[in-house]
Design an enzyme around this catalytic site. Structure first.
Site, PDB file in Angstrom:
ATOM      1  N   ARG A  95      29.305  46.705  26.932  1.00  0.00           N
ATOM      2  CA  ARG A  95      30.006  45.739  27.765  1.00  0.00           C
ATOM      3  C   ARG A  95      29.007  44.674  28.202  1.00  0.00           C
ATOM      4  O   ARG A  95      27.954  44.989  28.757  1.00  0.00           O
ATOM      5  CB  ARG A  95      30.580  46.427  28.997  1.00  0.00           C
TER       6      ARG A  95
ATOM      7  N   VAL B 299      36.844  51.796  43.736  1.00  0.00           N
ATOM      8  CA  VAL B 299      37.496  51.711  45.043  1.00  0.00           C
ATOM      9  C   VAL B 299      39.010  51.720  44.880  1.00  0.00           C
ATOM     10  O   VAL B 299      39.727  52.398  45.626  1.00  0.00           O
ATOM     11  CB  VAL B 299      37.031  50.453  45.806  1.00  0.00           C
ATOM     12  N   GLY B 300      39.511  50.986  43.905  1.00  0.00           N
ATOM     13  CA  GLY B 300      40.959  50.908  43.696  1.00  0.00           C
ATOM     14  C   GLY B 300      41.601  52.249  43.407  1.00  0.00           C
ATOM     15  O   GLY B 300      42.724  52.527  43.852  1.00  0.00           O
ATOM     16  N   GLU B 301      40.881  53.107  42.688  1.00  0.00           N
ATOM     17  CA  GLU B 301      41.432  54.415  42.323  1.00  0.00           C
ATOM     18  C   GLU B 301      41.185  55.481  43.382  1.00  0.00           C
ATOM     19  O   GLU B 301      41.969  56.433  43.498  1.00  0.00           O
ATOM     20  CB  GLU B 301      40.807  54.887  41.005  1.00  0.00           C
TER      21      GLU B 301
ATOM     22  N   ASN C 113      28.603  50.983  29.402  1.00  0.00           N
ATOM     23  CA  ASN C 113      29.260  50.056  30.328  1.00  0.00           C
ATOM     24  C   ASN C 113      28.417  49.976  31.591  1.00  0.00           C
ATOM     25  O   ASN C 113      28.518  50.820  32.471  1.00  0.00           O
ATOM     26  CB  ASN C 113      30.677  50.542  30.639  1.00  0.00           C
TER      27      ASN C 113
ATOM     28  N   GLY D  85      31.733  45.343  41.869  1.00  0.00           N
ATOM     29  CA  GLY D  85      32.260  44.004  41.625  1.00  0.00           C
ATOM     30  C   GLY D  85      33.768  44.062  41.730  1.00  0.00           C
ATOM     31  O   GLY D  85      34.375  45.077  41.381  1.00  0.00           O
TER      32      GLY D  85
ATOM     33  N   ARG E  87      31.894  54.011  50.263  1.00  0.00           N
ATOM     34  CA  ARG E  87      31.891  55.323  50.918  1.00  0.00           C
ATOM     35  C   ARG E  87      30.985  55.318  52.150  1.00  0.00           C
ATOM     36  O   ARG E  87      31.310  55.922  53.173  1.00  0.00           O
ATOM     37  CB  ARG E  87      31.466  56.394  49.919  1.00  0.00           C
TER      38      ARG E  87
ATOM     39  N   HIS F 268      41.033  44.930  40.356  1.00  0.00           N
ATOM     40  CA  HIS F 268      39.876  45.739  39.973  1.00  0.00           C
ATOM     41  C   HIS F 268      38.906  45.755  41.148  1.00  0.00           C
ATOM     42  O   HIS F 268      38.305  44.727  41.481  1.00  0.00           O
ATOM     43  CB  HIS F 268      39.222  45.142  38.720  1.00  0.00           C
TER      44      HIS F 268
ATOM     45  N   ARG G 245      28.104  40.807  46.701  1.00  0.00           N
ATOM     46  CA  ARG G 245      28.432  39.401  46.486  1.00  0.00           C
ATOM     47  C   ARG G 245      29.418  38.908  47.538  1.00  0.00           C
ATOM     48  O   ARG G 245      30.341  39.619  47.933  1.00  0.00           O
ATOM     49  CB  ARG G 245      29.024  39.207  45.085  1.00  0.00           C
TER      50      ARG G 245
END
Length: 399
Positions: free
Chosen positions: A94, A332-334, A7, A213, A285, A209, A242
């Site tokens: 992926r 980042v979300g987790e 991935n 990205g 970070r 997500h 991006r």
């Protein structure tokens, strides 16, 4: 059946080796900060109840170099999990952009590689590195089946009013210009986990997500109905490098008044914008450290990042006519507790109310960090794109 999953993201490479259909991996790992100073490899081998970890820090210039190091870790030394490359039966890759050509897992052929290459311009940070990893894997695992799992597949259920752009129809029919959506494997996996956790098949979910990205998807009854990334993975949320959504007039202005070429514009919006362009680094970070030291641009980058997410939550709440849960997932979300809190702040009018103490204590697994009477659940669900890819590969190989 030994299935190695690769991935590759824009600046990272995750991998897991499964002996399918067993859901627990034999080995897994992560290569981070590819092409950035401080590149890092974490390789894990699972033996029974024990876990052995190898960590390496060394500059890794590109994904090809990163994958070669991973393959050495899998096959060499005391913790080797394969004797020879022939022990691998299939490699699942992926691949970000499949256009309208691919709607499910696909055996990789020369023709498939040509299609992936033709879509380089639509996913310039991903499709080239996806293809590079495919080529390295083909050279190494000569007897294994190579399988592509496309990020765009999950979003094939988006209705026409959501995937069409307001331009003449000929551009859709002749050029395929439409919303394709990305991160589909991740959104599919975490939304299925949420449905099981909520015990509610007929559900309205917003999956967020957030990695290098970033994308956000509205999901009704298990199907994607709208998503923030579009024709390519540049639109929508602010990301690592991006820009996300930008007025097309900016592009016209830079061409007409600043003399920018198309290549310069592609580089600007895909590789020099986002967190990097505003805050000075593509890694959240690093931005946090800069912001903590009082750096005003880093603080602004955090504010822009959260603001975009809030806007899409509001839009998708309208499209879904309410929601049962929002889901935070990916790097980042987790892991960024403060970003989750900032995003959810002042959304009580939508029924989103966070238990800030629970949010700060999150330490893995699926967890609801909303207050007990929140109308909308706030779920943190670790994505597992690798297992989802392995499952799709396994089903394909059984056919």
């Amino acid at each position: 059946m030994n299935i190695l999953v690769i991935n590759s993201g824009s600046s990272s490479l995750k991998y897991q080796l499964f002996n399918m259909p067993v859901p627990s991996p034999i080995s897994s790992g992560l290569v981070e900060r590819i092409g950035i100073e401080g590149s890092y490899i974490k390789h894990i081998v699972f033996k029974g109840t024990e876990k052995f970890i190898i960590e390496k820090t060394a500059f890794i210039a590109d994904h090809g170099e990163g994958l070669k190091q991973v393959l050495a870790l899998l096959s060499e030394g005391e913790l080797a999990v394969i004797a020879t490359p022939d022990d691998i039966n299939a490699v699942g890759h992926r691949v970000v952009h499949g256009g309208e050509n691919f709607s499910g897992p696909t055996l990789i052929t020369a023709e498939v590689k040509d299609q992936i290459k033709k879509l380089f311009s639509l996913a310039p940070l991903h499709n080239p590195v996806n293809l590079k990893c495919i080529e390295v894997a083909e050279e190494t695992f000569t007897k294994a089946s190579q399988v592509a799992i496309f990020d765009t597949a999950f979003h094939q259920s988006i209705p026409q009013q959501a995937f069409r752009y307001a331009i003449p129809e000929q551009y859709y029919k002749e050029e395929g210009i439409r919303v394709y959506g990305f991160h589909g494997t991740s959104h599919k996996y975490v939304s299925e986990q949420a449905v099981q956790w909520l015990d509610k098949k007929e559900s309205k979910l917003i999956s967020i997500h957030l990695g290098n990205g970033c994308s956000i998807t509205a999901i009704r009854n298990g199907k994607s109905v709208d998503t923030s990334m579009g024709f390519g993975p540049l639109s929508g949320l602010m990301m690592g490098t991006r820009s996300g959504d930008i007025d097309p007039s900016v592009i016209f202005h830079l061409i007409e008044h600043a003399g920018y070429s198309l290549n310069q514009l592609s580089t600007l919006f895909n590789k020099e914008s986002g967190l990097l362009g505003v805050g000075g680094s593509s890694d959240m970070r690093d931005i946090r450290k800069l912001a903590a030291s009082g750096d005003e641009q880093a603080i602004l980058a955090l504010e822009l990042y959260a603001y975009r997410i809030k806007k899409f939550i509001g839009a998708y709440a309208a499209i879904l006519n309410g929601m049962d849960a929002i889901i935070f997932t990916a790097g980042v979300g987790e892991n960024d507790r403060d970003m989750r809190e900032t995003v959810c702040d002042e959304l009580a009018y939508l029924g989103i109310e966070m238990d800030k103490e629970a949010n700060q204590k999150y330490n893995g697994g699926i967890m609801d960090v909303s207050v007990s009477n929140s109308k909308v659940k706030i779920l943190i669900i670790p994505t597992n794109e690798e297992y989802e890819i392995a499952s799709q590969c396994y089903r394909l190989m059984q056919m």
